[in-house]
Design a protein around this motif. Sequence first.
Motif, PDB file in Angstrom:
ATOM      1  N   THR A   1      -8.440   0.254  -5.509  1.00  0.00           N
ATOM      2  CA  THR A   1      -8.412   0.088  -4.059  1.00  0.00           C
ATOM      3  C   THR A   1      -9.230   1.203  -3.419  1.00  0.00           C
ATOM      4  OG1 THR A   1      -6.364   1.363  -3.922  1.00  0.00           O
ATOM      5  CG2 THR A   1      -6.158  -1.028  -4.076  1.00  0.00           C
ATOM      6  N   LYS A   2      -9.892   0.898  -2.337  1.00  0.00           N
ATOM      7  CA  LYS A   2     -10.808   1.851  -1.719  1.00  0.00           C
ATOM      8  C   LYS A   2     -10.048   2.969  -1.011  1.00  0.00           C
ATOM      9  CE  LYS A   2     -14.683  -1.332  -1.042  1.00  0.00           C
ATOM     10  NZ  LYS A   2     -15.611  -1.949  -0.078  1.00  0.00           N
ATOM     11  N   ARG A   3     -10.607   4.157  -1.105  1.00  0.00           N
ATOM     12  CA  ARG A   3     -10.117   5.308  -0.353  1.00  0.00           C
ATOM     13  C   ARG A   3     -11.330   6.134   0.028  1.00  0.00           C
ATOM     14  NH1 ARG A   3      -6.141   4.680   2.669  1.00  0.00           N
ATOM     15  NH2 ARG A   3      -4.618   6.340   2.854  1.00  0.00           N
ATOM     16  N   TRP A   4     -11.337   6.699   1.208  1.00  0.00           N
ATOM     17  CA  TRP A   4     -12.540   7.351   1.708  1.00  0.00           C
ATOM     18  C   TRP A   4     -12.990   8.542   0.876  1.00  0.00           C
ATOM     19  CZ3 TRP A   4     -12.220  12.464   3.340  1.00  0.00           C
ATOM     20  CH2 TRP A   4     -10.925  12.959   3.549  1.00  0.00           C
ATOM     21  N   TRP A   5     -12.071   9.171   0.158  1.00  0.00           N
ATOM     22  CA  TRP A   5     -12.431  10.346  -0.623  1.00  0.00           C
ATOM     23  C   TRP A   5     -12.617  10.037  -2.109  1.00  0.00           C
ATOM     24  CZ3 TRP A   5      -8.407  11.302  -4.026  1.00  0.00           C
ATOM     25  CH2 TRP A   5      -7.133  10.841  -3.652  1.00  0.00           C
TER      26      TRP A   5
ATOM     27  N   GLU B   1     -14.847   7.664  -4.867  1.00  0.00           N
ATOM     28  CA  GLU B   1     -15.941   6.742  -5.100  1.00  0.00           C
ATOM     29  C   GLU B   1     -15.502   5.624  -6.037  1.00  0.00           C
ATOM     30  OE1 GLU B   1     -19.148   9.038  -6.597  1.00  0.00           O
ATOM     31  OE2 GLU B   1     -19.199  10.410  -4.875  1.00  0.00           O
ATOM     32  N   ASN B   2     -16.305   4.556  -6.087  1.00  0.00           N
ATOM     33  CA  ASN B   2     -15.969   3.409  -6.914  1.00  0.00           C
ATOM     34  C   ASN B   2     -15.876   3.784  -8.395  1.00  0.00           C
ATOM     35  OD1 ASN B   2     -15.522   0.518  -7.282  1.00  0.00           O
ATOM     36  ND2 ASN B   2     -17.544   0.496  -8.247  1.00  0.00           N
TER      37      ASN B   2
ATOM     38  N   HIS C   1     -14.948   6.601  -9.627  1.00  0.00           N
ATOM     39  CA  HIS C   1     -13.671   7.297  -9.833  1.00  0.00           C
ATOM     40  C   HIS C   1     -12.529   6.304 -10.000  1.00  0.00           C
ATOM     41  CE1 HIS C   1     -15.617  10.922  -7.711  1.00  0.00           C
ATOM     42  NE2 HIS C   1     -15.465  11.240  -8.981  1.00  0.00           N
ATOM     43  N   GLN C   2     -12.532   5.258  -9.195  1.00  0.00           N
ATOM     44  CA  GLN C   2     -11.484   4.237  -9.274  1.00  0.00           C
ATOM     45  C   GLN C   2     -11.482   3.565 -10.648  1.00  0.00           C
ATOM     46  OE1 GLN C   2      -9.319   3.400  -6.882  1.00  0.00           O
ATOM     47  NE2 GLN C   2     -10.142   4.116  -4.941  1.00  0.00           N
TER      48      GLN C   2
ATOM     49  N   PRO D   1      -3.734   8.117  -1.903  1.00  0.00           N
ATOM     50  CA  PRO D   1      -4.421   6.914  -2.380  1.00  0.00           C
ATOM     51  C   PRO D   1      -3.436   5.776  -2.616  1.00  0.00           C
ATOM     52  CG  PRO D   1      -4.075   8.396  -4.193  1.00  0.00           C
ATOM     53  CD  PRO D   1      -3.550   9.108  -2.970  1.00  0.00           C
TER      54      PRO D   1
ATOM     55  N   ARG E   1       0.844  -1.197   0.000  1.00  0.00           N
ATOM     56  CA  ARG E   1       0.000   0.000   0.000  1.00  0.00           C
ATOM     57  C   ARG E   1       0.881   1.249   0.000  1.00  0.00           C
ATOM     58  NH1 ARG E   1      -4.488   0.041   4.533  1.00  0.00           N
ATOM     59  NH2 ARG E   1      -4.804   2.043   3.460  1.00  0.00           N
TER      60      ARG E   1
END
Length: 506
Positions: free
Chosen positions: A242-246, A248-249, A251-252, A237, A117
């Motif tokens: 991979t998920k990040r609180w700021w 959205e899916n 955006h990923q 990020p 990470r």
Amino acid sequence: MDGITQAKQDAVTVEFVKPGPLQQLPLPRELVQLNDDELAKLEKSLVRKLDSCLLPAVIILFLMNILDRNNIANAKIAGLPDTLGISNAQYNTCLMIFYVGYIITQIPSNLIITKVRPSLYIGLVTAAWGIVSMCQALTHNFTGLLLCRFVLGLVEGPFLPGVFFLMSCWYKRSELPPRIALLYGANMLASAFGGLIAAGIVARMEGKLGRPAWEWLFIIEGSMTIAIALFVIPFIPDYPGTKRWWLENEHQILADWRLQNENAGLVDDDPKSLIWGLKQALLDPKLYMFIVLQMALITAQSFNNFFPSIVGTLGYNDTITLLLTAPPYAFAFICSLAISFHAAHEQERGFHIAIPLAFALLGNLLAMFVPSTGGRYFSMFLMTAGSYSPYNLCVSWLSSTLPRPKAKRATSLAIVNLMGAGVAHFYTSYMFPDSQKPRYYAGGGVMSGACLVCAVTALGIKWHLNRQNAELERAEAEEGRLAGSAISGMKTGSRPDGVVAFRYVH
């Protein structure tokens, strides 16, 4: 038989269709329902979030990186050599040993970062060098300072190539130059504010708790680094997907798709070992062109570790000398942003690198031969702006020239940074001995030569990539062959070829 012949003709007809614009990669099923306006709005939202979280986080960390790396130059003005009883040669050796540690960890680190990470890795590495930087205040002799500088190089080495690589995983090549300009602007701002911070500490902290001001310089800046590193981890990020609180899916998914879309449709993954990625980088001749480019550029910037001493030859006291180091770097920051935004707009690199170096060359010559104090101080503006402005273009140019796969790009960035920001300092650390004050003819002469080499190399790379683009166009028009295998460095048939057109930026 006629049916077979007709089928063959149809196949040839399809094979020779020239690809359209880059935006031809099919949308992922999660985004297929979006129309063009909605997709553009989503992309703007993604870039805005990256610019609001990722970019400020790495800029702040890089600012601390440069502060902690170069504060030894300000500590020298504040009396470090006298307190520790070290000679000018020993001080230069302490500068050089940092880069020995610096180069050891870069390639292994950029191979490791592809498997971990990045947010935690970069944050913890930053906190580690903050601790080591503080430890420099506890040294009592040459040996102690030498060991601290070596360890500081070890823990700082992973940061910059790791950040360059992480940004290349999120930003398109058209977006990278101005953002790397902002990132590398932290180098110039740190050099500018470093002098201001040092001036304040020298003026107010001398003798506090029985410690000289240079010790407080290491303690204060090191502790700031630790606190900032832990604070910004949530804003960095990891990789797309991979998920990040700021983020959205959507955006990923979009982030991954748009980078595939401009890199011949190739997925940014590593189906083979890390050593395989290293081998692919070493087999690409373009890597060695960028090594020469970067080493020459860093040599042209080699005044930075001695800048307070160089400004000190103007004849002012320590506090004014430290204050005078700030304006040239502030000017360089403005020039760097202007050149980077213009280069991104024009999609051009070679001339935007070569022209500023002509001004750096002029600055070096003025510094060596102009007699007046005002003229020599003006030359320092040309030196800093001319040599610092092209740096971010070189990094983004490398990233877009060796874009796939992930391990190859990461290793290439590490190798170039290792040779430029590492090995080049083995000799530049000794280019400005006190015995050559105030003109420093040896250092000025070497930097002048480096400016010429860097400018010529940039134009050479431009010419080479232009020729490769012509070959890609010929292959597409005459053979129906796209650029996937050419830019990925893989053997034909090891994975699907590119599905959209690709051109090198030159």
